[in-house]
Structures are given as structure tokens and as C-alpha cells.
Design a protein around this motif. Structure first.
Motif, PDB file in Angstrom:
ATOM      1  N   ALA A 523       0.814  -1.214   0.000  1.00  0.00           N
ATOM      2  CA  ALA A 523       0.000   0.000   0.000  1.00  0.00           C
ATOM      3  C   ALA A 523       0.849   1.266   0.000  1.00  0.00           C
ATOM      4  CB  ALA A 523      -0.931   0.001   1.213  1.00  0.00           C
ATOM      5  N   ASN A 524       2.080   1.180   0.535  1.00  0.00           N
ATOM      6  CA  ASN A 524       2.958   2.351   0.590  1.00  0.00           C
ATOM      7  C   ASN A 524       3.772   2.547  -0.683  1.00  0.00           C
ATOM      8  OD1 ASN A 524       2.343   3.294   3.248  1.00  0.00           O
ATOM      9  ND2 ASN A 524       3.505   1.584   4.084  1.00  0.00           N
ATOM     10  N   LYS A 525       3.588   1.648  -1.679  1.00  0.00           N
ATOM     11  CA  LYS A 525       4.329   1.753  -2.933  1.00  0.00           C
ATOM     12  C   LYS A 525       3.523   2.453  -4.021  1.00  0.00           C
ATOM     13  CE  LYS A 525       7.686  -0.646  -1.132  1.00  0.00           C
ATOM     14  NZ  LYS A 525       8.975   0.006  -0.769  1.00  0.00           N
ATOM     15  N   ALA A 526       2.311   2.860  -3.717  1.00  0.00           N
ATOM     16  CA  ALA A 526       1.460   3.507  -4.713  1.00  0.00           C
ATOM     17  C   ALA A 526       1.905   4.962  -4.922  1.00  0.00           C
ATOM     18  CB  ALA A 526       0.002   3.465  -4.257  1.00  0.00           C
ATOM     19  N   PRO A 527       1.500   5.573  -6.029  1.00  0.00           N
ATOM     20  CA  PRO A 527       1.802   6.995  -6.244  1.00  0.00           C
ATOM     21  C   PRO A 527       1.110   7.862  -5.202  1.00  0.00           C
ATOM     22  CG  PRO A 527       1.130   5.921  -8.295  1.00  0.00           C
ATOM     23  CD  PRO A 527       0.843   4.955  -7.189  1.00  0.00           C
TER      24      PRO A 527
END
Length: 565
Positions: A523-527
Motif C-alpha cells: 500500500a505504501n508503494k502507490a503513487p
């Protein structure tokens, strides 16, 4: 004279009759590792495998999709095999029925899988476009299929080995008890041994390794991070809190404040050096002592004379997204005092699973200590009190106040990003939302509380100023994950979807729960503005809660561009 041949007399022939009692018993050998595949298992396996290519909240890499597809297929095979075993207790199909069933599977399954592979590639492409991510390579689909087959094959082999072990124990116990009881005992023994190995060896090793790794990481210092020279920062030579006791995230927090020159360049007037205070896990023995140490540090730095005091409840590791405190410092030209306190060095998901009381104790201690001193000041001369929480920090903040009414009355503004399913106040406000308002952007007119699925929505607020703002991206799995996804279709997949949620996403029992769980891992790798990434969106949140005099939407856009640059 003709000779007459008389027929031979009938002599009874004695036949040896072997009674069933004396016949040798032939016990068929049970094939376990090389036994045939289950028809119902393969059928449900194919269904699960296809459904795993349906879209979820966030796009996946080819490797992750392959692993997820293999795992999901193994779940389907296990469930289908169990269903087939139950059915055979009452009805055993003939060989002809089995042959027909296999032929049907051979005809239907391959084209079905090919169809969903094609659809899955299209859905992933559309989802990446929706979130502003680059498309995958064409050959990634082949690699995905290969990884999924390897994953499924490895899990199937492991299951067969466990089944072989159960049969081995059953043969051993069969010398003492009847066959049915022996097989039951063998199953129980293997189950207990497997659970012990998984929980006592694998899980404990994972948690202990994570604990050691986090402890080592916490003792380190990030690149370019040095002890601050300013006396207005914890860890400086003048500080009551030593540099070494801050922990990695604490050292990042106190050193990454924007310089006075950068603040002045943004505001166009002389700025002040901001105050940043942080207490690490080793700064004091208990949470109460650490909170008291933070208050003494605020006294030392004259934090109470600033225009704004903000209390930050960090994530599990003690991390605070630097865009959030920096945005306040730019807005107020450094006339701020920002404080935070570490309660763990484990990631939020581990802290939540192992002991979520730590964040509650830490948030209650720090917010309580700061509010007690703040409330004792004259109302006309005290600074604005703002409170911030992200992810697990939102849970600690809510539990500290207990009710939405207490949050409204307890501070001048509370900004919460990415609330969790376990948050009691968030659940109640969402359940009691105004009729017709969607769950991803609820309206609660009875209190000055605002929900925002897109940060720019906060620029159009009218009426009374808000006291509490929830920022929750519609594609944030941290917000929407819940155990009830296993059996219940969620409201966020009913009716109008959130702006980030593809209309091609649908709810399937078990599958949607599993897919959303996988989304949590990345979830923390999204733009920015998608998934669990909020960053400069906090500017809109602070501007809605506590804008400085003369602040405009143009200033919000200018600051967001600066932080995102």
C-alpha cells in the motif's frame, strides 16, 4: 455281434471349497504422493485461479501476481478436495461419471484460464492508468503463469508429504486401535506437529527476526542525518534528550525540518527556526516518563510561545512522514513546535497484531501531558493545539479521546490519515453518515467532521470550520480491509465507487479478502494520493483545519508543488 459300451458310472467329484473366513485378505496399497488429482479440487482450483486475476484496489507486479495466483489456486484445490471427500461419504460416483467429469474439465478449464489471463492483463493495464503508473511488459504475463505453476506445485507437494506422514502414523497406530481411529489419530498428530512447526518455529522466527532487524535498524542513522546544532531540537547538545536515545526515526524527525532560509523564501518574510521535539524508546523507561520528558523539553525550548503546537502520533516504527510536519512549518513560517514520541520499532502491522495497546498508551500519555499544560494556559494567549495521526497512529488518537465529541472539543484541529478498520470512532461516524452519502466519502452534519477521499475536495469546504478531518484514499487497503470481507460484500463496493476504485472490481467470498490483504503489503508503494500514500496532501488537510491568516488556495497549490518537487 455289436459290443455295447455302457456309460461310466457318475462318480461325484469333491471340490475344495475355500470359505471366506480362510481366504487371505488383500489390503490395497494406498497411494498418497502419486495418487490422482481430485476432480472437485481441480474444478474449484481453476475457479479460484481465474478469480485471482480480477482487479483489486492496487495493481501488482508480475512476480507478486504469480505468487498470489498460485496460493489462491492451492486454496481452491484444498477446498474442492474437502468438498469431494464429504460428497463421497454419501455417494461414490461411478467410473463412467468420473470420466465424463474429467472430459468436461479438459474442455472448459483451458479456454476459461486463457480468457481470464487476457482479461487480467487488460484490467491491470487499466488500473495502472487510473493510478498513473507505467504499464507492464507484454511478456510479464508468461512469467506470471510460470511463477503461479511453481507456487501451486510446491504447495501441492507439501500437502502430499503431510498426507503421507498422516498415513504413516495411521499404520503405526493401526496395530493398537481400529483403522478409523488410527487414521483419525494420524491426522491429529500431523496437524498438531504442523501447527507447532508453523507457529513455534516459522512464525516465532519471523517475529523474532523482524524484532532483531527492527532493533538494529532503529539503532542506525539515515544517510545525511547528523546531530542538530540548533538548541530548538531534541538530541542537540542543549537538549534534555540524548541523540543516541532518539532512535533512527526520531533522528530523522528532528533533523529534517526546513531551514529558516527556505521558510523565508516561501513566506516572503522573516521566518523563525521551528521547534521539533522527539522522545525515543530509550529516552526514558516508561511512556509516562517519556511524555513528561517531552513536556520538559517543550519548557526548555519555550514551545508554548509558538503560534502552533502539534502532537504527532507516529506509525509503528516511530516514523512520521516529513511532508506533514514540514507543511505546517511552511504555512506558519516556522512559528511552530512539533512533538512526537516513539512507542515501538516494529512496523505498524506487526505492532497492531502483537500489542496495539502500546500505541494507545503512548498517544494517551503524550496527548494528555501536552493538553494538560495547554489547557491550563489562558485561552486568549495559548497557541493552537493540533493533533496528527497516520495509520496505526489514528487508532491511538481515537482511543485516547474515546468519542467524536471529545475529539472536537479536545483540540483546535485533528488530522487523521489512513484510518484503520479497528478505529472505533471512524466506524461509528461512517455507520451514522447522512443517507445517500457514500461510505468512502461520508457526510456527518452533526459535528464539524470532514471526510476526504481526494485531498483537493477540502479546498471547497463551506460553512463552519472543521475541527476533525479524515483523509482516506478510496484505494487505500488500510482503510477498507476488514475480516468481514471473507463473507460480506462491503459498502465501498456497492453503488457509486470511489474515484480510485475500478468499476471492474467485484466482491467474491474469500477471494476479495485475500486480494485486499495482499494489497496491504504494498500500500505504501502507490503513487502520491493513492493507496496508503498521502504525503503533500496533508497541506490541504491543515489548510482546512487551521489555516494561518491570509492563507489562500493558491498558497496550498504552491506549497504542494514545493513539497512534491
Amino acid at each position: 455281434m455289436r459290443k455295447v459300451v455302457l456309460p461310466a458310472p457318475l462318480i461325484p467329484v469333491q471340490r475344495r471349497v475355500i470359505s471366506s473366513a480362510t481366504a487371505p485378505t488383500v489390503v490395497p496399497r494406498r497411494r498418497v504422493v502419486r495418487c490422482g488429482l481430485s476432480i472437485t479440487g481441480i474444478g474449484l482450483c481453476a475457479v479460484f485461479y481465474c478469480l485471482t486475476y480480477t482487479p483489486s484496489l492496487l495493481p501488482r507486479s508480475w512476480f507478486l501476481q504469480g505468487v498470489v495466483a498460485g496460493l489462491t489456486a492451492s486454496f481452491g484445490y484444498a477446498g474442492g478436495t474437502a468438498i469431494g471427500a464429504v460428497v463421497r461419504l454419501r455417494w461414490w460416483p461411478s467410473r463412467r461419471v468420473e470420466r465424463i467429469a474429467w472430459r468436461v474439465l479438459f474442455v472448459l478449464v483451458p479456454p476459461l484460464i486463457l480468457l481470464f489471463l487476457w482479461l487480467g492483463a487488460r484490467w491491470q493495464r487499466d488500473l495502472r492508468v487510473r493510478l498513473g503508473m507505467p504499464p507492464q511488459q507484454e511478456y510479464d504475463l508468461i512469467r506470471t503463469v510460470g511463477i503461479s505453476l511453481i507456487t501451486f506445485g510446491a504447495l501441492l507437494l507439501l500437502a502430499r508429504c503431510l498426507r503421507l506422514a498422516a498415513h504413516g502414523f495411521a499404520r503405526l497406530f493401526g496395530r493398537l486401535v481400529p483403522e478409523s481411529a488410527a487414521y483419525c489419530a494420524g491426522f491429529v498428530v500431523v496437524t498438531l506437529l504442523s501447527y507447532t512447526a508453523f507457529d513455534g518455529i516459522l512464525v516465532s522466527k519471523v517475529f523474532s527476526s523482524a524484532d532483531r532487524s527492527a532493533a538494529i535498524t532503529d539503532s542506525g542513522t539515515g544517510n545525511g542525518v547528523v546531530q542538530p546544532a540548533s538548541a530548538l531540537r531534541s538530541g542537540s547538545r542543549s537538549s534534555l534528550i540524548t541523540w543516541d536515545s532518539l532512535g533512527r526515526q526520531g533522528r530523522n524527525f528532528v533533523t529534517k525540518a526546513p531551514s529558516v532560509d527556505r521558510l523565508s523564501a516561501f513566506t516572503g518574510r522573516a521566518a523563525e527556526d521551528p521547534v521539533r521535539i522527539y522522545a525515543g524508546l530509550s529516552s526514558a523507561d516508561t511512556v509516562e516518563d517519556r511524555a513528561a520528558l517531552v513536556v520538559r523539553e517543550m519548557d526548555r525550548t519555550h514551545a508554548w510561545d509558538r503560534a502552533v503546537i502539534a502532537v504527532f502520533t507516529p506509525t509503528g516504527t516511530g516514523w512520521v512522514d516529513n511532508d506533514v510536519p514540514s507543511s505546517l512549518e511552511y504555512m506558519y513560517g516556522g512559528n511552530t513546535a512539533l512533538v512526537s514520541m516513539q512507542y515501538s520499532y516494529l512496523p505498524s502491522w506487526i505492532s497492531f497484531a502483537v500489542d496495539r495497546t502500546k500505541v494507545v498508551d503512548a498517544a494517551s500519555a503524550l496527548i494528555g501531558a501536552v493538553r494538560e499544560r495547554w489547557a491550563a494556559m489562558p485561552a486568549t494567549h495559548r497557541p493552537k493545539l493540533l493533533i496528527f495521526g497516520e495509520s496505526l497512529g489514528t487508532y491511538g488518537t481515537e482511543k485516547t479521546f474515546g468519542t467524536a465529541e471529545a475529539m472536537v472539543e479536545g483540540a483546535d484541529g485533528i488530522l487523521l490519515e489512513g484510518p484503520m478498520f479497528a478505529n472505533p470512532i471512524h466506524r461509528r461516524l461512517t455507520a451514522d453518515r447522512a443517507p445517500g452519502s457514500p461510505v468512502w466519502d461520508p457526510v456527518y452534519p452533526r459535528l464539524p467532521v470532514e471526510f476526504s477521499s481526494e485531498s483537493h475536495e477540502l479546498r471547497d469546504l463551506t460553512g463552519l470550520p472543521r475541527k476533525v478531518v479524515y483523509m482516506q484514499n478510496s484505494s487505500d487497503p488500510v482503510v477498507w480491509w476488514s475480516p468481514s470481507l471473507l463473507w460480506h460484500k462491503p459498502d465501498w463496493l456497492k453503488g457509486q465507487r470511489g474515484p480510485d476504485v475500478t468499476p471492474d472490481m467485484h466482491w467474491y467470498p474469500v477471494i476479495t479478502f485475500w486480494q485486499t490483504t495482499v494489497d496491504l503489503l504494498f500500500a505504501n508503494k502507490a503513487p502520491v494520493g493513492h493507496g496508503h500514500v498521502y504525503k503533500s496532501g496533508a497541506v490541504d488537510g491543515w489548510a482546512a483545519l487551521a489555516p494561518p491568516p491570509g492563507w489562500t488556495v493558491a498558497d496550498t497549490l504552491r506549497l504542494r508543488a514545493l513539497l512534491s518537487g
